[in-house]
Design a protein around this motif. Structure first.
Motif, PDB file in Angstrom:
ATOM      1  N   ALA A 134       0.832  -1.202   0.000  1.00 40.71           N
ATOM      2  CA  ALA A 134       0.000   0.000   0.000  1.00 40.71           C
ATOM      3  C   ALA A 134       0.867   1.252   0.000  1.00 40.71           C
ATOM      4  CB  ALA A 134      -0.902  -0.008   1.233  1.00 40.71           C
ATOM      5  N   ARG A 135       0.233   2.357  -0.360  1.00 41.72           N
ATOM      6  CA  ARG A 135       0.943   3.635  -0.432  1.00 41.72           C
ATOM      7  C   ARG A 135       1.598   3.976   0.899  1.00 41.72           C
ATOM      8  NH1 ARG A 135      -0.648   8.968   0.619  1.00 41.72           N
ATOM      9  NH2 ARG A 135       0.529  10.527  -0.572  1.00 41.72           N
ATOM     10  N   TRP A 136       0.905   3.777   2.017  1.00 40.83           N
ATOM     11  CA  TRP A 136       1.458   4.123   3.325  1.00 40.83           C
ATOM     12  C   TRP A 136       2.712   3.323   3.621  1.00 40.83           C
ATOM     13  CZ3 TRP A 136       2.180   0.308   6.820  1.00 40.83           C
ATOM     14  CH2 TRP A 136       1.397  -0.844   6.696  1.00 40.83           C
ATOM     15  N   PHE A 137       2.759   2.086   3.140  1.00 36.42           N
ATOM     16  CA  PHE A 137       3.924   1.241   3.384  1.00 36.42           C
ATOM     17  C   PHE A 137       5.146   1.815   2.679  1.00 36.42           C
ATOM     18  CE2 PHE A 137       6.898  -2.089   2.373  1.00 36.42           C
ATOM     19  CZ  PHE A 137       6.997  -2.803   3.559  1.00 36.42           C
ATOM     20  N   TRP A 138       4.955   2.186   1.396  1.00 38.28           N
ATOM     21  CA  TRP A 138       6.077   2.748   0.638  1.00 38.28           C
ATOM     22  C   TRP A 138       6.553   4.062   1.245  1.00 38.28           C
ATOM     23  CZ3 TRP A 138       9.285   0.384  -2.326  1.00 38.28           C
ATOM     24  CH2 TRP A 138       8.873  -0.719  -3.087  1.00 38.28           C
ATOM     25  N   LEU A 139       5.630   4.856   1.745  1.00 38.85           N
ATOM     26  CA  LEU A 139       6.011   6.131   2.364  1.00 38.85           C
ATOM     27  C   LEU A 139       6.789   5.896   3.659  1.00 38.85           C
ATOM     28  CD1 LEU A 139       2.814   8.299   1.729  1.00 38.85           C
ATOM     29  CD2 LEU A 139       5.000   8.338   0.493  1.00 38.85           C
ATOM     30  N   LEU A 140       6.373   4.903   4.439  1.00 33.90           N
ATOM     31  CA  LEU A 140       7.120   4.558   5.645  1.00 33.90           C
ATOM     32  C   LEU A 140       8.497   4.002   5.293  1.00 33.90           C
ATOM     33  CD1 LEU A 140       4.509   2.912   8.064  1.00 33.90           C
ATOM     34  CD2 LEU A 140       5.699   5.096   8.339  1.00 33.90           C
ATOM     35  N   PHE A 141       8.536   3.198   4.256  1.00 29.42           N
ATOM     36  CA  PHE A 141       9.803   2.627   3.803  1.00 29.42           C
ATOM     37  C   PHE A 141      10.738   3.735   3.330  1.00 29.42           C
ATOM     38  CE2 PHE A 141      12.391   0.030   0.747  1.00 29.42           C
ATOM     39  CZ  PHE A 141      12.950  -0.807   1.700  1.00 29.42           C
TER      40      PHE A 141
END
Length: 200
Positions: A97-104
């Protein structure tokens, strides 16, 4: 636009994550073992100490080597597992998900900033070039570029169309961007420490 692009599996990125993660983890493990040697014997001769300039002992025993109250390599032992897992998951067909990539991206950015700080401390304060530390620099820098450009070009990180297009074009130039970054570090180290003069 974002949905259609995000369906393309970034295989090359995934492979790089696994390679970089393995190299970074091994460097962190090697530094951790050297630190354990010093703890058991403060007079131990470390395998990464090649000269007064090229060594890791001074870095490991400095306050910069344990910025958060524990040896920095422990951060690497835990942190480098993430790209390995993410890379393997992508190859296995996972879509994040988008939030995962942003956290990464946030994690990789913090690692990049930390590495830049460590480079400055090593060159300008400690006056050393730590071999295993440099291995970490070599994989952290392009990993940051790769993740940043990926989230920009796919629209995961909101940006104007021209920025996304530029990020897409720059993706194939990541190796060159990394080499230029290494060259800048090498020039700064040479000007500050006279690396070539100490070798020859």
């Amino acid at each position: 636009m974002t949905q259609s692009v995000s369906r393309t599996r970034p295989t090359a990125l995934a492979v790089w994550f696994i390679i970089a993660g393995a190299i970074g983890w091994w460097a962190a493990f090697s530094l951790t073992m050297e630190r354990l040697h010093l703890l058991s014997d403060p007079d131990a001769i470390l395998g990464c100490n090649f000269s007064p300039l090229v060594q890791c002992g001074k870095n490991l025993t400095s306050w910069q080597g344990a910025l958060f109250g524990f040896p920095n390599p422990i951060l690497g032992l835990t942190g480098w597992v993430a790209p390995i897992v993410v890379g393997a998951a992508i190859l296995a067909g996972a879509r994040f998900a988008r939030w995962f990539w942003l956290l990464f991206l946030a994690g990789v950015t913090l690692a990049f900033v930390f590495v830049i700080w460590l480079i400055s401390q090593s060159v300008f304060v400690l006056g050393t070039l730590c071999p295993w530390c440099m291995v970490t620099w070599v994989v952290t820098i392009p990993t940051f570029y790769a993740v940043l450009l990926h989230v920009l070009r796919t629209g995961i990180l909101p940006a104007p169309r021209r920025v996304r297009g530029g990020a897409d074009r720059l993706t194939s130039w990541i190796p060159l961007l990394a080499v230029v970054s290494y060259a800048i570090i090498a020039i700064i180290a040479q000007l500050r420490l006279d690396v070539l003069g100490s070798l020859f």
